[in-house]
Motif scaffolding. Structure first.
Motif, short mmCIF file in Angstrom:
data_model
loop_
_atom_site.label_atom_id
_atom_site.label_comp_id
_atom_site.label_asym_id
_atom_site.label_seq_id
_atom_site.Cartn_x
_atom_site.Cartn_y
_atom_site.Cartn_z
N ALA A 29 46.65 36.63 14.72
CA ALA A 29 45.51 36.56 13.73
C ALA A 29 45.75 35.51 12.57
CB ALA A 29 45.45 38.05 12.85
N GLY A 30 46.80 34.61 12.87
CA GLY A 30 46.99 33.70 11.69
C GLY A 30 47.77 34.14 10.48
N ILE A 31 48.15 35.33 10.62
CA ILE A 31 48.64 35.81 9.27
C ILE A 31 50.07 35.33 9.00
CG2 ILE A 31 49.58 38.03 8.18
CD1 ILE A 31 47.40 39.49 9.52
N SER A 32 50.26 34.83 7.75
CA SER A 32 51.63 33.97 7.33
C SER A 32 52.24 34.75 6.29
CB SER A 32 51.25 32.76 7.25
OG SER A 32 52.44 31.90 6.79
N ARG A 33 53.59 34.77 6.23
CA ARG A 33 54.46 35.11 5.52
C ARG A 33 55.10 34.08 4.67
NH1 ARG A 33 53.87 39.66 2.32
NH2 ARG A 33 56.16 39.57 2.20
N VAL A 34 54.81 32.71 5.13
CA VAL A 34 55.67 31.38 4.37
C VAL A 34 55.06 31.29 2.96
CG1 VAL A 34 55.85 29.25 4.59
CG2 VAL A 34 55.87 30.39 6.61
N ARG A 35 55.85 31.53 2.04
CA ARG A 35 55.61 31.11 0.76
C ARG A 35 56.40 30.19 0.17
NH1 ARG A 35 52.26 34.00 2.63
NH2 ARG A 35 51.44 36.11 1.92
N ARG A 36 56.13 29.90 -1.13
CA ARG A 36 57.10 28.80 -2.00
C ARG A 36 57.63 29.92 -2.71
NH1 ARG A 36 54.65 23.86 -4.82
NH2 ARG A 36 56.96 23.36 -4.97
N LEU A 37 58.98 29.95 -2.70
CA LEU A 37 59.88 30.75 -3.72
C LEU A 37 61.21 29.86 -4.17
CD1 LEU A 37 60.18 33.66 -0.99
CD2 LEU A 37 58.84 33.52 -3.12
N GLN A 38 61.81 30.28 -5.07
CA GLN A 38 62.87 29.76 -5.66
C GLN A 38 64.06 30.67 -5.33
OE1 GLN A 38 61.98 29.57 -9.83
NE2 GLN A 38 61.73 27.38 -9.77
N VAL A 39 65.18 29.87 -5.03
CA VAL A 39 66.44 30.76 -4.75
C VAL A 39 67.39 30.53 -5.86
CG1 VAL A 39 68.21 30.89 -3.28
CG2 VAL A 39 65.92 30.41 -2.24
N PRO A 40 67.55 31.32 -6.82
CA PRO A 40 68.14 31.15 -8.09
C PRO A 40 69.73 30.97 -7.93
CG PRO A 40 66.94 33.38 -7.99
CD PRO A 40 66.74 32.66 -6.85
N GLU A 41 70.14 31.33 -6.71
CA GLU A 41 71.54 31.11 -6.35
C GLU A 41 72.12 29.94 -5.89
OE1 GLU A 41 70.78 35.30 -5.94
OE2 GLU A 41 69.60 33.57 -5.31
#
Length: 361
Positions: A29-41
């Motif tokens: 279906a083309g669903i994506s869980r790719v997101r712009r995130l920060q990694v505080p560590e």
């Protein structure tokens, strides 16, 4: 190696789903869980693209810990699907699991944690002998080749399980990817979104699958491996010779016929090296495919899933036939590991057996 081995059960866990069926449906279906995130560590806290399993602890940045959880879930799904048919089963089952090549945040010693989590999924009657293969992207397809040998009459095992597990969600690993400019950031022209996933398939020789009443999801016709010496992240120009050798051997049963392969499942992930490598293969062997540019990859939905890619592609391929949305009855799967391993497999829809090659165009 030409075979008649069946895929009879599958399981998967990825950012877009918790079962083989849900992952395949989401990818289609083309669903994506790719997101712009920060990694505080990480010291540098600019947001970059990631794909995470939302059911795992968001504060857990140990790749080995996340791999153990993902792998156990996907393997348990496979065993659960096999359970009704194997009520009288009392045997040892090899589990050939592909894991990442060594990298910052992941050493060979870390594999013990994943192996322990997978072995714990077994039972007194179904004793799992987990065999890790730290060979990266191509490791699961190489494992499939070994599994085919094991379930043959000479191998002595009526059932084998093949899988792959990976997670780039480790602070050291992510820092290393950033240093090598592999981590996809806004405005970048190449690179990938680090993801995570696990997938497993159960394989049996055709007579054993029939005897145990298991419905085949796919037929494995050939499995091949080769080596590439012109590696990624070097100055050598890769002309796709290793992958061409693996793919060419996998396609050998179709030689001399007018049959073409309609489905291609790969580990192309946004890196120029991988795309160019396949381009050289397509130039040499393009006539074997209906459309050599129509290449399926789970990356846009799940992110780059490394050593899990081959096994996840096996699941996606089988589900496409089960749900009747595949483009045709044949599929090529291939994988390309950073250290040079190349692997490929030719699969067919179960109803299209070897005697019917060419019947469906």
């Amino acid at each position: 190696m030409s075979t008649d081995v069946k895929l009879v059960a599958s399981g998967a866990r990825a950012p877009v789903g918790t079962t083989a069926e849900s992952v395949a449906a989401a990818v289609r279906a083309g669903i994506s869980r790719v997101r712009r995130l920060q990694v505080p560590e990480l010291r540098r806290q600019s947001a970059s693209f990631l794909a995470r399993d939302a059911l795992l602890d968001p504060g857990e940045w140990s790749g080995a810990a996340r791999m153990a959880a993902l792998g156990a879930a996907a393997l348990a799904e496979v065993l659960g699907k096999l359970a009704p048919a194997l009520t009288q089963w009392n045997a040892e089952v090899p589990v050939l699991v592909g894991l990442p090549e060594e990298r910052p945040g992941w050493k060979s010693a870390d594999a013990a944690r994943v192996v322990a989590a997978l072995a714990a999924v077994g039972s007194v009657r179904l004793r799992l002998r987990v065999e890790p293969r730290l060979a990266g992207h191509a490791s699961a397809l190489e494992g499939l080749q070994e599994a085919v040998r094991r379930v043959s009459r000479a191998g002595g095992f009526p059932l084998a399980i093949v899988g792959g597990v990976d997670s780039y969600h480790d602070v050291q690993t992510l820092a290393w990817l950033r240093e090598r400019n592999q981590w996809l950031e806004a405005g970048a022209r190449t690179g990938f979104a680090p993801g995570e996933a696990a997938a497993f398939v159960a394989v049996m020789a055709s007579p054993d699958a029939r005897r145990w009443g298991l419905v085949p999801h796919a037929t494995v016709r050939t499995t091949t491996t080769a080596r590439e010496t012109r590696l990624i992240h070097t100055d050598d120009l890769n002309l796709g010779e290793g992958l061409t050798a693996a793919v060419g051997e996998a396609l050998a049963p179709l030689g001399g016929t007018q049959v073409q392969v309609e489905n291609i499942h790969s580990d192309i992930n946004g890196e120029r090296y991988r795309s160019e490598e396949w381009g050289f293969v397509a130039l040499r062997l393009g006539s074997a495919f209906r459309d050599a540019s129509a290449v399926h990859t789970p990356v846009s939905s799940c992110g780059e899933v490394g050593a899990a890619t081959g096994a996840l592609n096996l699941v996606l391929c089988a589900q496409a036939w089960r749900r009747r949305y595949a483009r045709g009855p044949r599929a090529l799967l291939w994988g390309s590991s950073e250290a040079g391993l190349r692997a490929a497999a030719l699969l067919e829809e179960p109803l299209s057996g070897s005697s019917r090659v060419g019947a469906r165009q």
